[in-house]
Scaffold this motif. Sequence first.
Motif, mmCIF file in Angstrom:
data_model
loop_
_atom_site.group_PDB
_atom_site.id
_atom_site.type_symbol
_atom_site.label_atom_id
_atom_site.label_comp_id
_atom_site.label_asym_id
_atom_site.label_seq_id
_atom_site.Cartn_x
_atom_site.Cartn_y
_atom_site.Cartn_z
ATOM 1 N N PHE A 26 -5.172 25.045 -33.025
ATOM 2 C CA PHE A 26 -5.781 24.040 -32.028
ATOM 3 C C PHE A 26 -7.281 23.716 -32.211
ATOM 4 O O PHE A 26 -8.007 24.293 -32.967
ATOM 5 C CB PHE A 26 -5.524 24.463 -30.549
ATOM 6 C CG PHE A 26 -6.161 25.837 -30.234
ATOM 7 C CD1 PHE A 26 -7.641 25.684 -29.767
ATOM 8 C CD2 PHE A 26 -5.685 27.072 -30.308
ATOM 9 C CE1 PHE A 26 -8.366 26.871 -29.356
ATOM 10 C CE2 PHE A 26 -6.349 28.196 -29.974
ATOM 11 C CZ PHE A 26 -7.873 28.234 -29.504
ATOM 12 N N LEU A 34 -10.823 23.683 -21.455
ATOM 13 C CA LEU A 34 -9.410 23.729 -22.047
ATOM 14 C C LEU A 34 -8.965 24.981 -21.609
ATOM 15 O O LEU A 34 -9.283 25.991 -21.644
ATOM 16 C CB LEU A 34 -9.408 23.694 -23.576
ATOM 17 C CG LEU A 34 -8.309 23.637 -24.496
ATOM 18 C CD1 LEU A 34 -7.410 22.685 -24.055
ATOM 19 C CD2 LEU A 34 -8.598 24.115 -25.959
ATOM 20 N N LEU A 36 -5.813 27.513 -21.424
ATOM 21 C CA LEU A 36 -4.453 28.004 -22.153
ATOM 22 C C LEU A 36 -3.758 29.048 -21.168
ATOM 23 O O LEU A 36 -4.055 29.653 -20.717
ATOM 24 C CB LEU A 36 -4.954 29.022 -23.158
ATOM 25 C CG LEU A 36 -3.938 29.734 -23.975
ATOM 26 C CD1 LEU A 36 -3.261 28.689 -24.992
ATOM 27 C CD2 LEU A 36 -4.698 30.923 -24.890
ATOM 28 N N LYS A 44 -1.561 35.331 -24.837
ATOM 29 C CA LYS A 44 -2.842 34.752 -24.220
ATOM 30 C C LYS A 44 -4.082 35.554 -24.789
ATOM 31 O O LYS A 44 -5.169 35.181 -25.208
ATOM 32 C CB LYS A 44 -3.035 34.323 -22.706
ATOM 33 C CG LYS A 44 -1.712 33.268 -22.533
ATOM 34 C CD LYS A 44 -2.115 32.552 -21.176
ATOM 35 C CE LYS A 44 -1.898 33.841 -19.949
ATOM 36 N NZ LYS A 44 -0.643 34.564 -20.041
ATOM 37 N N SER A 214 -9.002 21.422 -15.637
ATOM 38 C CA SER A 214 -9.158 21.582 -16.858
ATOM 39 C C SER A 214 -9.164 20.112 -17.378
ATOM 40 O O SER A 214 -8.359 19.136 -16.853
ATOM 41 C CB SER A 214 -8.046 22.201 -17.507
ATOM 42 O OG SER A 214 -6.789 21.939 -16.914
ATOM 43 N N ARG A 216 -8.024 19.606 -20.547
ATOM 44 C CA ARG A 216 -6.659 19.471 -21.445
ATOM 45 C C ARG A 216 -6.042 20.802 -21.297
ATOM 46 O O ARG A 216 -6.793 21.891 -20.856
ATOM 47 C CB ARG A 216 -7.283 19.237 -22.792
ATOM 48 C CG ARG A 216 -5.950 19.064 -23.746
ATOM 49 C CD ARG A 216 -6.278 18.102 -24.871
ATOM 50 N NE ARG A 216 -7.711 18.749 -25.895
ATOM 51 C CZ ARG A 216 -7.575 19.981 -26.492
ATOM 52 N NH1 ARG A 216 -6.163 20.178 -27.065
ATOM 53 N NH2 ARG A 216 -8.489 20.506 -26.919
ATOM 54 N N ILE A 217 -4.676 20.795 -21.436
ATOM 55 C CA ILE A 217 -4.063 22.120 -21.113
ATOM 56 C C ILE A 217 -3.032 22.597 -22.455
ATOM 57 O O ILE A 217 -2.382 21.853 -22.833
ATOM 58 C CB ILE A 217 -2.955 22.033 -20.158
ATOM 59 C CG1 ILE A 217 -3.951 21.600 -18.818
ATOM 60 C CG2 ILE A 217 -2.284 23.412 -19.795
ATOM 61 C CD1 ILE A 217 -3.064 21.141 -17.289
ATOM 62 N N MET A 218 -3.028 23.512 -22.925
ATOM 63 C CA MET A 218 -2.273 24.206 -23.904
ATOM 64 C C MET A 218 -1.289 25.288 -23.133
ATOM 65 O O MET A 218 -1.630 25.886 -22.395
ATOM 66 C CB MET A 218 -3.016 24.944 -25.028
ATOM 67 C CG MET A 218 -3.814 23.985 -25.765
ATOM 68 S SD MET A 218 -4.904 24.766 -27.147
ATOM 69 C CE MET A 218 -5.435 26.118 -26.666
ATOM 70 N N LEU A 225 2.328 27.993 -29.558
ATOM 71 C CA LEU A 225 2.168 26.948 -28.744
ATOM 72 C C LEU A 225 3.508 25.901 -28.451
ATOM 73 O O LEU A 225 3.757 25.411 -29.605
ATOM 74 C CB LEU A 225 1.044 26.128 -29.226
ATOM 75 C CG LEU A 225 -0.516 26.686 -29.091
ATOM 76 C CD1 LEU A 225 -1.475 25.984 -29.851
ATOM 77 C CD2 LEU A 225 -0.735 26.902 -27.621
ATOM 78 N N GLU A 228 1.160 20.766 -25.229
ATOM 79 C CA GLU A 228 -0.414 20.211 -25.195
ATOM 80 C C GLU A 228 -0.714 18.960 -24.694
ATOM 81 O O GLU A 228 0.012 18.028 -25.234
ATOM 82 C CB GLU A 228 -1.171 20.402 -26.890
ATOM 83 C CG GLU A 228 -2.584 20.424 -26.415
ATOM 84 C CD GLU A 228 -3.517 20.312 -28.078
ATOM 85 O OE1 GLU A 228 -4.378 19.982 -28.295
ATOM 86 O OE2 GLU A 228 -2.617 20.627 -29.017
ATOM 87 N N GLY A 229 -1.635 18.905 -23.773
ATOM 88 C CA GLY A 229 -1.870 17.579 -23.193
ATOM 89 C C GLY A 229 -2.615 17.643 -22.081
ATOM 90 O O GLY A 229 -3.214 18.682 -21.554
ATOM 91 N N ILE A 234 1.627 17.791 -18.928
ATOM 92 C CA ILE A 234 2.172 19.120 -18.909
ATOM 93 C C ILE A 234 3.032 19.106 -17.714
ATOM 94 O O ILE A 234 4.126 19.762 -17.840
ATOM 95 C CB ILE A 234 0.993 20.231 -18.815
ATOM 96 C CG1 ILE A 234 0.014 20.200 -20.080
ATOM 97 C CG2 ILE A 234 1.531 21.476 -18.476
ATOM 98 C CD1 ILE A 234 0.819 20.671 -21.305
#
Length: 259
Positions: A26, A34, A36, A44, A214, A216-218, A225, A228-229, A234
């Motif tokens: 990533f 970001l 996770l 994680k 956030s 963006r989120i993973m 993974l 992602e988005g 998500i």
Amino acid sequence: MSDVLLETRGLTREFGAIRAVDDVSFQLKRGELLALIGPNGAGKSTCFNMLMGQLKPTRGRVLLAGEDITGLKPRAIWRKGVGRTFQITATYQSMTVIENVQVALMSHHGEIFRVLPYATRRHRDEALALLETVGMADQAERHCAVLAYGDLKRMELAIALAHDPMLLLMDEPTAGMAPRERIALMQLTADIVAEQGVSVLFTEHDMDVVFAHSHRIMVLNRGALIAEGTAAEIRANPLVQEVYLGGGTVFGAEEAADA
């Protein structure tokens, strides 16, 4: 200069036959917040420990501002501008709030191993400015042992910022906090990202916090993974819904915490 601050390429960590992190790649941009996320045991914390040097990857690479930092010691990575907060706060309970931040500043300035009879006078203005940033200046002279848990978390953030990091890793920063405190801490973090340009990668179980703050989120599951988005993407992702709630909708802090 590239707008990518942190990049992983095929990051993998195995413990015997168990693959805790599986080929994770990533990018984190400068000034990005970001998230996770993933169920308990998704990998994680293992991923975080490789980014910060507590664990060496079995395979893969970690790049910071284009420089390969894979396998460096945590202190060397810290010196390159990476800070970290932990799930459980670690402070000097016998010291005051400002003294804890002063110790962090002394370390940043390379003074931590000197005998300083007047250490409490060192970097006091700088420490107060950091405490002002996190809303703790009015509690500067209080001892840490009497602080509420939410205040300890804010002080820990001030300590992490004492090194003037370009990247901040926050491992479940709101763990153990009341719902209102969680929102306040992450709003503070988002403000710091916007005002100072610090990049933040954080893990979190509270989906209200994740979706509200956030960029963006993973999503990590069983070390890999899977999505992602944006928050909307998500929320609508069928695989994420299946992982968290067995086919339900990813919605609400209580449901996510139980996942």
